[in-house]
Write a protein that holds these residues in place. Structure first.
Motif, PDB file in Angstrom:
ATOM      1  N   LEU A 234     -88.554 -15.655 -10.738  1.00 40.32           N
ATOM      2  CA  LEU A 234     -90.011 -15.634 -10.542  1.00 40.32           C
ATOM      3  C   LEU A 234     -90.315 -15.896  -9.064  1.00 40.32           C
ATOM      4  O   LEU A 234     -89.490 -16.468  -8.346  1.00 40.32           O
ATOM      5  N   PRO A 235     -91.511 -15.512  -8.599  1.00 41.47           N
ATOM      6  CA  PRO A 235     -91.879 -15.841  -7.216  1.00 41.47           C
ATOM      7  C   PRO A 235     -91.807 -17.348  -6.978  1.00 41.47           C
ATOM      8  O   PRO A 235     -92.178 -18.126  -7.863  1.00 41.47           O
ATOM      9  N   PRO A 236     -91.332 -17.779  -5.806  1.00 41.65           N
ATOM     10  CA  PRO A 236     -91.125 -19.202  -5.543  1.00 41.65           C
ATOM     11  C   PRO A 236     -92.376 -20.053  -5.761  1.00 41.65           C
ATOM     12  O   PRO A 236     -92.280 -21.172  -6.269  1.00 41.65           O
ATOM     13  N   GLU A 237     -93.546 -19.501  -5.392  1.00 41.56           N
ATOM     14  CA  GLU A 237     -94.779 -20.289  -5.565  1.00 41.56           C
ATOM     15  C   GLU A 237     -94.978 -20.618  -7.036  1.00 41.56           C
ATOM     16  O   GLU A 237     -95.369 -21.728  -7.396  1.00 41.56           O
ATOM     17  N   GLU A 238     -94.720 -19.631  -7.878  1.00 41.80           N
ATOM     18  CA  GLU A 238     -94.921 -19.840  -9.311  1.00 41.80           C
ATOM     19  C   GLU A 238     -93.914 -20.853  -9.848  1.00 41.80           C
ATOM     20  O   GLU A 238     -94.236 -21.706 -10.664  1.00 41.80           O
ATOM     21  N   ARG A 239     -92.667 -20.744  -9.369  1.00 38.88           N
ATOM     22  CA  ARG A 239     -91.646 -21.709  -9.804  1.00 38.88           C
ATOM     23  C   ARG A 239     -92.028 -23.116  -9.397  1.00 38.88           C
ATOM     24  O   ARG A 239     -91.886 -24.065 -10.159  1.00 38.88           O
ATOM     25  N   MET A 240     -92.496 -23.251  -8.136  1.00 40.49           N
ATOM     26  CA  MET A 240     -92.825 -24.595  -7.659  1.00 40.49           C
ATOM     27  C   MET A 240     -94.014 -25.172  -8.410  1.00 40.49           C
ATOM     28  O   MET A 240     -94.041 -26.346  -8.742  1.00 40.49           O
ATOM     29  N   GLU A 241     -94.968 -24.308  -8.701  1.00 40.24           N
ATOM     30  CA  GLU A 241     -96.141 -24.729  -9.473  1.00 40.24           C
ATOM     31  C   GLU A 241     -95.700 -25.266 -10.846  1.00 40.24           C
ATOM     32  O   GLU A 241     -96.096 -26.335 -11.285  1.00 40.24           O
TER      33      GLU A 241
ATOM     34  N   ILE B 262     -88.052 -26.251 -19.542  1.00 39.96           N
ATOM     35  CA  ILE B 262     -86.685 -25.729 -19.532  1.00 39.96           C
ATOM     36  C   ILE B 262     -86.666 -24.260 -19.154  1.00 39.96           C
ATOM     37  O   ILE B 262     -85.879 -23.821 -18.328  1.00 39.96           O
ATOM     38  N   GLU B 263     -87.572 -23.504 -19.772  1.00 38.50           N
ATOM     39  CA  GLU B 263     -87.581 -22.075 -19.481  1.00 38.50           C
ATOM     40  C   GLU B 263     -87.833 -21.839 -18.009  1.00 38.50           C
ATOM     41  O   GLU B 263     -87.242 -20.964 -17.395  1.00 38.50           O
ATOM     42  N   ASN B 264     -88.710 -22.635 -17.417  1.00 35.44           N
ATOM     43  CA  ASN B 264     -88.977 -22.449 -15.999  1.00 35.44           C
ATOM     44  C   ASN B 264     -87.780 -22.844 -15.139  1.00 35.44           C
ATOM     45  O   ASN B 264     -87.389 -22.137 -14.222  1.00 35.44           O
ATOM     46  N   SER B 265     -87.181 -23.992 -15.448  1.00 37.57           N
ATOM     47  CA  SER B 265     -86.089 -24.482 -14.602  1.00 37.57           C
ATOM     48  C   SER B 265     -84.889 -23.564 -14.641  1.00 37.57           C
ATOM     49  O   SER B 265     -84.262 -23.321 -13.624  1.00 37.57           O
ATOM     50  N   LEU B 266     -84.543 -23.100 -15.839  1.00 37.91           N
ATOM     51  CA  LEU B 266     -83.267 -22.434 -15.999  1.00 37.91           C
ATOM     52  C   LEU B 266     -83.372 -20.933 -16.173  1.00 37.91           C
ATOM     53  O   LEU B 266     -82.446 -20.205 -15.841  1.00 37.91           O
ATOM     54  N   GLU B 267     -84.485 -20.449 -16.688  1.00 38.36           N
ATOM     55  CA  GLU B 267     -84.573 -19.018 -16.966  1.00 38.36           C
ATOM     56  C   GLU B 267     -85.526 -18.306 -16.018  1.00 38.36           C
ATOM     57  O   GLU B 267     -85.444 -17.096 -15.835  1.00 38.36           O
ATOM     58  N   GLY B 268     -86.453 -19.053 -15.410  1.00 40.70           N
ATOM     59  CA  GLY B 268     -87.440 -18.413 -14.538  1.00 40.70           C
ATOM     60  C   GLY B 268     -86.971 -18.260 -13.101  1.00 40.70           C
ATOM     61  O   GLY B 268     -87.776 -18.224 -12.183  1.00 40.70           O
ATOM     62  N   VAL B 269     -85.664 -18.147 -12.938  1.00 42.15           N
ATOM     63  CA  VAL B 269     -85.059 -18.194 -11.605  1.00 42.15           C
ATOM     64  C   VAL B 269     -85.561 -17.082 -10.677  1.00 42.15           C
ATOM     65  O   VAL B 269     -85.705 -17.283  -9.479  1.00 42.15           O
TER      66      VAL B 269
ATOM     67  N   ASP C 240     -95.316 -33.802 -12.839  1.00 47.10           N
ATOM     68  CA  ASP C 240     -96.571 -34.457 -13.235  1.00 47.10           C
ATOM     69  C   ASP C 240     -96.370 -35.190 -14.564  1.00 47.10           C
ATOM     70  O   ASP C 240     -96.792 -36.334 -14.739  1.00 47.10           O
ATOM     71  N   TYR C 241     -95.742 -34.497 -15.484  1.00 49.93           N
ATOM     72  CA  TYR C 241     -95.493 -35.087 -16.803  1.00 49.93           C
ATOM     73  C   TYR C 241     -94.612 -36.333 -16.673  1.00 49.93           C
ATOM     74  O   TYR C 241     -94.916 -37.387 -17.236  1.00 49.93           O
TER      75      TYR C 241
END
Lengths: 66, 425
Positions: B204-211, B195-202, B218-219
């Motif tokens: 962040l560098p795109p590579e990191e977001r995609m990772e 959740i934090e990545n999807s909604l709050e990590g907006v 994967d989950y």
């Protein structure tokens, strides 16, 4: 007095059947539908007006009979 | 019986020939002028967006930013409603305003159907979910939700200070949606990272977001494969078996919808429960009245949803156009602020006040039009039960340290740290 729901406007918020469960119910997909014959008994007039004024989509109308 | 091999290969591997989408320069840092440079990701907005929105509504009322590659922020109820209803000119292809625009070819399905879908596909994808989320369907989960709330409070075990966001509000939607999807309850902490990545990590560098987004998928793929092998009576198996247009769903549709339910089902309700408890903790008169008049809770709850609406959506402008006084360009974002609409004095009397017995409350916390939150009945059940149990078990509580409360930044806003004193002061 009668209630009616415009199915083109209703998106299933459910405020009508929350507030006036005697007048409205939900269908299998959560859209509001008029329960019974749509006539509003005098003791239900207040909740009927609440359903109208709380519908986010303005999908409910009260029709005063002549 | 034919073997379901849709999920044997990773569906993402077959997407190699698709266009990549567009990125823009990431701009962060203090906002100079909210009318021309807004950012919902800056700390000032996260801490208290309402004065900013009120000011914009009076003087602007459609703000612009060059950040995120260009976007708009309508602040009047009327304008927010107009965008929500206009699915011809505003696409849901991406509903999180970020520094990446997915390829136009992704419409009308989008990455997380049906929230990311446009008509006519949207209607059919949504129809699959509606029966599972009706008021009657979610009522079956009330008893388990109530038991969970009690067990969370049992675990406070005589402490006089708790973090109500972390130790209470968070776990309720997390456990409910994990149960519905058929995921192991102990995986909850991983969901928080997703959740934090999807909604709050907006930003962040795109590579990191995609990772990180890759880790979520994967989950989900692991859960899907386990459900293909061991079907159960849950939403994951339901989606694996669901059919549209006479065939089973694309693997990306199954996983995308699961991602949506997981992310949208948790953060939002967590925020609504937390914001309601925050309000009651700092407003003893409202708290005491609700303890004395529990039958007022359904009305009060709608007011909390109005005034602390957690969710803001986004749209992408389809074509260049002049719209309500501004020149929008194709691919501009529009931030669809239901919180701003809910505080428009043209729509609500005493719009900025919390009136817990407000009888007429046509708020739009769950959106308007065809994208009305599909989980709204579930969210209302969880919020009501969470507040009922809390007020019954802990009628006396207050804010421990107002300055220690922290709020999530971005499109879902609610308390993430909420230290409360519980029991008599």
């Amino acid at each position: 007095m009668k209630v009616q729901i415009d199915p083109q406007r209703c998106h299933g918020h459910g405020r009508c059947y929350d507030l006036a469960p005697g007048l409205f119910s939900e269908d299998d997909e959560g859209y509001g539908q008029v329960a019974g014959d749509s006539a509003v008994p005098p003791d239900q007039e207040h909740v009927a007006r609440l359903a109208v004024s709380n519908c986010p989509e303005r999908a409910i109308d009260l029709v005063e009979e002549a | 019986m034919t073997l379901d091999d849709r999920f044997t290969r990773d569906f993402r591997e077959t997407r190699g020939d698709q266009p990549l989408g567009t990125r823009n320069e990431i701009v962060t840092g203090p906002v100079t002028d909210w009318a021309t440079d807004f950012s919902h990701l800056e700390p000032e907005w996260a801490a208290d967006p309402y004065p900013i929105q009120d000011d914009l509504r009076q003087r602007c009322p459609v703000a612009h930013t060059d950040r995120f590659g260009g976007g708009w922020l309508p602040t009047r109820y009327e304008d927010v409603a107009a965008v929500a209803y206009d699915t011809e000119r505003f696409s849901s292809r991406s509903i999180i305003m970020s520094n990446f625009r997915p390829p136009r070819e992704l419409a009308p399905v989008g990455g997380t159907p049906p929230i990311s879908s446009d008509p006519p596909f949207h209607h059919d994808a949504r129809k699959l979910l509606l029966p599972v989320f009706t008021k009657n369907a979610v009522a079956k989960r009330e008893e388990a939700t109530r038991a969970l709330c009690h067990s969370l409070i049992d675990a406070f075990d005589g402490q006089h200070s708790v973090d109500a966001a972390r130790d209470y509000a968070q776990y309720i939607p997390m456990r409910v949606i994990a149960d519905m999807l058929g995921f192991p309850p102990e995986d909850g902490p991983q969901f928080r990272e997703f959740i934090e990545n999807s909604l709050e990590g907006v930003n962040l560098p795109p590579e990191e977001r995609m990772e990180r987004m890759g880790q979520l998928f994967d989950y989900l793929l692991a859960q899907i494969r386990d459900h293909v092998d061991n079907p159960r009576d849950d939403l994951t198996t339901y989606l694996i078996n669901a059919e549209l247009y006479g065939r089973k769903l694309d693997p990306s549709h199954v996983a995308g919808t699961m991602a949506l339910l997981l992310i949208a089902g948790i953060d939002t309700t967590w925020s609504a429960i937390g914001a309601s408890l925050w309000h009651l903790a700092k407003t003893p008169a409202d708290r005491e009245r609700l303890v004395a008049e529990p039958e007022l809770l359904p009305t009060a709850m709608e007011e909390f949803l109005r005034v602390y609406a957690p969710v803001t959506m986004a749209r992408l402008v389809k074509e260049d156009m002049h719209w309500n006084g501004v020149d929008m360009k194709a691919e501009d974002w529009v931030l669809l602020s239901f919180p701003a609409a809910n505080r428009d004095p043209a729509q609500f009397d005493r719009a900025g006040e919390v009136v817990i017995d407000r009888e007429v409350n046509r708020h739009v916390a769950f959106g308007l039009g065809i994208h009305r939150c599909v989980g709204s009945h579930l969210a209302r059940m969880e919020l009501r039960v969470a507040l009922e149990v809390w007020l019954e078990r802990i009628p006396d509580f207050g804010l421990h340290d107002p300055a220690a409360v922290t709020w999530a930044a971005g499109q879902v806003r609610g308390p993430r740290t909420l230290p409360l004193r519980i029991g008599p002061a």
